[in-house]
Write an enzyme that holds these catalytic residues in place. Structure first.
Site, PDB file in Angstrom:
ATOM      1  N   HIS A 292     -29.138   1.984  -0.740  1.00 42.39           N
ATOM      2  CA  HIS A 292     -28.060   2.926  -0.453  1.00 42.39           C
ATOM      3  C   HIS A 292     -27.313   3.368  -1.714  1.00 42.39           C
ATOM      4  CE1 HIS A 292     -25.732   5.232   2.209  1.00 42.39           C
ATOM      5  NE2 HIS A 292     -25.743   4.407   3.248  1.00 42.39           N
ATOM      6  N   ASP A 296     -28.952   8.344  -0.092  1.00 40.91           N
ATOM      7  CA  ASP A 296     -28.059   8.484   1.055  1.00 40.91           C
ATOM      8  C   ASP A 296     -28.883   8.624   2.334  1.00 40.91           C
ATOM      9  OD1 ASP A 296     -25.811   8.362  -0.544  1.00 40.91           O
ATOM     10  OD2 ASP A 296     -25.765  10.533  -0.872  1.00 40.91           O
TER      11      ASP A 296
END
Length: 319
Positions: A292, A296
């Site tokens: 992450h 995204d």
């Protein structure tokens, strides 16, 4: 005067004897401190020398003129240690299997990945009917049969160029985005999991990918992969579909930012524009594990849609 000289001589000999004598078999060895130091340095046994000093005292000059004794042959080296065997408990309840270097490396890297990399997971189903049809046609004339993994490598490499954010790595100062897709493919061996790399998969055709994969798998099974052939890569595929696993999540292979877990195709009812309103299709579940920090959620979803497009319309992989 004579008595005085005799007395001084005995005092000097007593000093030499006190500071620099040894004994072998009960007999004393008289040597000056300098002679003893030189003997130690040159490896000379003082018991083999006859001193030229008063009363046989060994002097430095005697050491300088002496020849060192031949060196004693060294004891034969011990045989290399045999790999540790499995050790059973005293009551037979368990067996301890010694860790190999590869197993230690796998444990270290994957533990680091789960502790340091913020994973999240995206899953999508992909219809494989068109791919199976194209694969069947190509394999009719191909000397080496193409596998579903070959199509996956090609499709992933194309999707990585379409969505380059996934073809990236996290560093302390920047996100490093790669221009080529070097695809690591997880291969199980007797010694553990290894990930040989198809370099520049985006520049290769299906036949070239198939040839590269066959060579890499053969080397991996024989333990002959060179470090540059499995260290690196920009993206990893782990396919457990051939083992009947329908769906799973994989641990990211650092420093990469994503890994694709591939399950087995299943026959499913899917909506269709026909009189029945449905059809039976071969459907494969894939799950993308993402870092992450780099990828995204929307970017990961975009990449999966690109992959789905290539696999459901495989004719685009031939262009």
């Amino acid at each position: 005067v004579y008595c005085m000289l005799w007395y001084l001589r005995r005092v000097r000999e007593a000093v030499v004897s006190t500071q620099s004598t040894g004994s072998v078999g009960g007999s004393r060895i008289f040597a000056s401190p300098m002679a003893r130091a030189l003997a130690a340095r040159k490896g000379i046994d003082l018991t083999t020398l006859q001193g030229s000093g008063p009363d046989g005292v060994i002097r430095a000059a005697d050491i300088e003129n002496a020849t060192p004794a031949p060196a004693t042959p060294a004891a034969p080296a011990a045989a290399p240690a045999v790999a540790a065997a499995h050790v059973a408990s005293s009551d037979g309840a368990y067996v301890e299997i010694p860790l190999t270097g590869m197993r230690k490396a796998i444990a270290k890297r994957l533990t680091q990945s789960k502790q340091e990399v913020p994973h999240y997971y995206l899953t999508v189903e992909i219809a494989l009917d068109a791919l199976m049809e194209v694969r069947g046609e190509l394999n009719k004339s191909a000397p080496s049969k193409l596998s579903v993994t070959d199509f996956l490598v090609k499709a992933c490499s194309n999707a990585l160029l379409d969505v380059p954010e996934v073809n990236s790595q996290w560093t302390d100062t920047a996100i490093r985005q790669y221009t080529n897709a070097d695809i690591s493919v997880a291969v199980a061996t007797d010694n553990g999991l290894i990930t040989p790399i198809v370099f520049g998969a985006n520049t290769k055709g299906l036949k070239q990918i198939n040839s590269a994969m066959s060579e890499l798998k053969e080397k991996a099974s024989a333990g002959k992969l060179q470090p540059h052939e499995f260290q690196g890569g920009t993206f990893t595929i782990s396919n457990l579909g051939m083992m009947g696993i329908q769906e799973f999540t994989a641990v990211i292979n650092p420093p990469q930012s994503a890994i694709l877990a591939v399950g087995a195709p299943q026959r499913k009812l899917v909506p269709a524009d026909n009189e029945n309103g449905f059809d039976v299709s071969n459907v494969m579940s894939v799950t993308l594990s993402c870092d992450h920090r780099v990828i995204d959620g929307a970017v990961g979803a975009k990449w999966l849609q690109a992959l789905k497009g290539y696999l459901e319309k495989p004719i685009n992989l031939l262009l």
